[in-house]
Scaffold this motif. Structure first.
Motif, PDB file in Angstrom:
ATOM      1  N   ASP A 194       0.833  -1.206   0.000  1.00  0.00           N
ATOM      2  CA  ASP A 194       0.000   0.000   0.000  1.00  0.00           C
ATOM      3  C   ASP A 194       0.871   1.260   0.000  1.00  0.00           C
ATOM      4  O   ASP A 194       0.587   2.229  -0.706  1.00  0.00           O
ATOM      5  CB  ASP A 194      -0.915   0.023   1.234  1.00  0.00           C
ATOM      6  N   TRP A 205      -8.500   7.582  -0.735  1.00  0.00           N
ATOM      7  CA  TRP A 205      -8.663   6.278  -1.399  1.00  0.00           C
ATOM      8  C   TRP A 205      -9.920   5.549  -0.905  1.00  0.00           C
ATOM      9  O   TRP A 205     -10.618   4.902  -1.674  1.00  0.00           O
ATOM     10  CB  TRP A 205      -7.406   5.445  -1.138  1.00  0.00           C
ATOM     11  N   GLN A 206     -10.224   5.671   0.376  1.00  0.00           N
ATOM     12  CA  GLN A 206     -11.401   4.983   0.924  1.00  0.00           C
ATOM     13  C   GLN A 206     -12.705   5.724   0.625  1.00  0.00           C
ATOM     14  O   GLN A 206     -13.785   5.168   0.820  1.00  0.00           O
ATOM     15  CB  GLN A 206     -11.270   4.787   2.447  1.00  0.00           C
ATOM     16  N   LEU A 239      -5.521  -1.952   0.813  1.00  0.00           N
ATOM     17  CA  LEU A 239      -6.064  -0.735   1.419  1.00  0.00           C
ATOM     18  C   LEU A 239      -7.581  -0.788   1.496  1.00  0.00           C
ATOM     19  O   LEU A 239      -8.178  -0.478   2.520  1.00  0.00           O
ATOM     20  CB  LEU A 239      -5.648   0.494   0.601  1.00  0.00           C
ATOM     21  N   THR A 286      -4.696   7.767   1.876  1.00  0.00           N
ATOM     22  CA  THR A 286      -5.597   6.653   2.209  1.00  0.00           C
ATOM     23  C   THR A 286      -7.005   7.141   2.539  1.00  0.00           C
ATOM     24  O   THR A 286      -7.982   6.481   2.182  1.00  0.00           O
ATOM     25  CB  THR A 286      -5.050   5.810   3.385  1.00  0.00           C
TER      26      THR A 286
END
Length: 197
Positions: free
Chosen positions: A54, A78-79, A112, A75
């Motif tokens: 990741d 990304w989520q 991730l 991150t």
């Protein structure tokens, strides 16, 4: 029968614009610029096959896109891809299992994302007999090997299998292996298909 469901835009609505929107907010780079520089290229594919970590993925993508983000900011963005579960598809998956069919998920994904969606949407795990993830298999759709491995491990022939995916390349890859495949174009595709059966 073996029923194979993709994850994104099949069981869960996803939207990459939300990712880029969050990165734009963090970096102050205009969204239009990020949309031009974001490519699902080799870095993306290697991450989905589990070939890079990741952290390596975040670092390489930020480098490719000239994105000055911390790992945490990366991150968080990304989520943001996940929008909402499609409960009507979960209902269908549960019903198929009650009827004695085998129901699995086959997703091109990455570590991730798997730190996020299983907790966020536990219904997916409950509705599937097994979840097959590209990063664990070292392969990604539409590579023929990924479909062949699922068929072999599940103990079904291509003729006994039905596959739902929102990506035409993945559909073509499955059909090349002899699997009957349905292209999911919106949240009505799957309920409407089963209503006609």
């Amino acid at each position: 029968m073996l029923y194979i469901f993709d994850l994104g835009n099949v069981i869960v609505d996803i939207d990459f614009r939300r990712v880029l929107g969050a990165w734009s907010d963090f970096s102050r780079i205009p969204l239009a610029e990020l949309q031009k520089s974001f490519v699902m290229g080799e870095t993306f594919h290697r991450h989905e096959r589990g070939e890079i970590s990741d952290e390596e993925f975040a670092s390489q993508l930020c480098h490719e896109m000239s994105l000055p983000l911390s790992y945490e900011q990366f991150t968080t963005g990304w989520q943001a891809i996940f929008v909402a579960l499609r409960p009507e598809v979960i209902d269908i998956m549960n019903r198929l299992r009650e009827q004695g069919h085998r129901v699995v998920v086959l997703s091109n994904t990455n570590r991730l994302h798997t730190t996020y969606w299983p907790e966020q949407y536990p219904e997916i795990q409950s509705a599937a007999d097994r979840i097959w993830l590209s990063q664990d298999m070292g392969m990604r759709k539409p590579e023929p090997g990924i479909y062949q491995k699922v068929l072999k491990e599940e103990g079904f022939s291509a003729e006994q299998t039905l596959f739902f995916d929102d990506n035409a390349d993945n559909i073509n890859g499955a059909e090349a292996c002899g699997i009957t495949s349905i292209l999911v174009t919106d949240n009505r595709t799957i309920p409407d298909w089963f209503a006609r059966q």
